[in-house]
Design an enzyme around this catalytic site. Structure first.
Site, short mmCIF file in Angstrom:
data_model
loop_
_atom_site.label_atom_id
_atom_site.label_comp_id
_atom_site.label_asym_id
_atom_site.label_seq_id
_atom_site.Cartn_x
_atom_site.Cartn_y
_atom_site.Cartn_z
N GLN A 52 -9.36 98.66 120.16
CA GLN A 52 -8.25 98.30 119.32
C GLN A 52 -7.32 99.70 118.96
O GLN A 52 -5.96 99.43 118.91
CB GLN A 52 -8.84 98.11 117.72
N THR A 83 -14.18 87.04 113.31
CA THR A 83 -13.28 87.90 112.94
C THR A 83 -11.99 87.49 113.05
O THR A 83 -11.64 86.66 113.83
CB THR A 83 -13.44 89.39 113.78
N ASN A 84 -10.94 87.83 112.17
CA ASN A 84 -9.50 87.47 112.39
C ASN A 84 -8.71 88.25 113.41
O ASN A 84 -8.24 87.62 114.20
CB ASN A 84 -8.95 87.61 111.04
N CYS A 196 -9.30 88.92 106.71
CA CYS A 196 -10.12 89.72 107.65
C CYS A 196 -11.58 89.37 106.78
O CYS A 196 -11.68 89.23 105.79
CB CYS A 196 -10.00 91.33 106.96
N THR A 197 -12.43 89.10 107.90
CA THR A 197 -13.68 88.36 107.11
C THR A 197 -14.57 89.16 106.49
O THR A 197 -15.43 88.83 105.86
CB THR A 197 -14.50 88.10 108.78
N GLU A 198 -14.15 90.61 106.39
CA GLU A 198 -14.97 91.32 105.36
C GLU A 198 -14.36 91.42 103.98
O GLU A 198 -15.03 91.61 102.93
CB GLU A 198 -14.95 92.98 105.66
#
Length: 230
Positions: A52, A83-84, A196-198
């Site tokens: 990334q 995850t996004n 965001c998955t967090e």
């Protein structure tokens, strides 16, 4: 019940939430001792994050495509990327498999439209907030997307990688996110996407008077629907 193939580990903190939500929802739907049929391939996020930061999305897509293929060979009936951000390489992943892939932005857009909302604020990694791979998917569904300003995006992103991905949840960060959310509402957002998955570890529905769309829950819930043919 169809077998769900989960591509996790990005980060494992949110992958735990996917596993929990999916199994809780299957139990709620079917009762008794029922749980989900699923396969989880958890990657080393250090490797993916390195791609990334270098902008080597092609390599990241190759790695995750191979993971998806492993899940298909293992018996998964469809794939969920937990995850996004890594939906940026969704085409590379899908090209390696014959089974369907459940897109997180599509499931989120459907939920937003159910509530008649036309404009949303988007929180996520800097890649998700700044690049078109995610926003354009929402906009193609007729949803206007508003993102924080440059400075806010940097801090929102830093909190994700330096805290939430490491399981660190701080009140100061929650307060900052709530301030950013208020700014998005004042800019015209009718609801907020936790893209965001967090972020769902930090922000809960009660933290805003406006609708909060937690992509982790929405995505996991739709995976259950797909698994149960609903």
């Amino acid at each position: 019940m169809k077998v769900i193939g989960l591509i996790g580990g990005m980060s494992w903190e949110s992958s735990v939430e996917y596993y929990r939500i999916i199994n809780e929802e299957v139990k709620r739907e079917l009762g008794g001792l029922h749980s989900a049929k699923c396969l989880l391939y958890s990657v080393d996020f250090e490797e993916i994050e390195r791609y990334q930061s270098k902008g080597d999305w092609k390599k990241a897509g190759e790695v995750l495509g191979d993971v998806a293929l492993s899940l298909e060979k293992g018996g998964a009936d469809f794939v969920v990327i937990c995850t996004n951000t890594m939906h940026k390489v969704v085409d590379d992943i899908q090209s390696k498999i014959k089974i369907p892939l459940l897109h997180i932005a599509d499931t989120t857009a459907a939920k937003i439209k159910e509530q008649g909302i036309r404009s949303v604020g988007l929180l996520g990694t800097k890649y998700t907030m700044e690049q078109d791979f995610y926003k354009s998917r929402l906009e193609s569904s007729g949803i206007n997307v508003i993102v924080p300003n440059d400075e806010e995006r940097e801090i929102v992103n830093k909190i994700i990688y330096d805290e939430l991905c490491l399981g660190v949840v701080q009140q100061a960060s929650r307060d900052y996110y709530k301030k950013v959310i208020q700014g998005l509402i004042e800019s015209g957002a009718e609801g907020i996407i936790l893209g965001c998955t967090e972020i769902g570890l930090l922000i809960k529905p009660e933290d805003s008077n406006f609708p909060i769309f937690d992509t982790t829950y929405i995505h996991a819930r739709e995976a259950v629907n797909m698994s149960l043919n609903k």
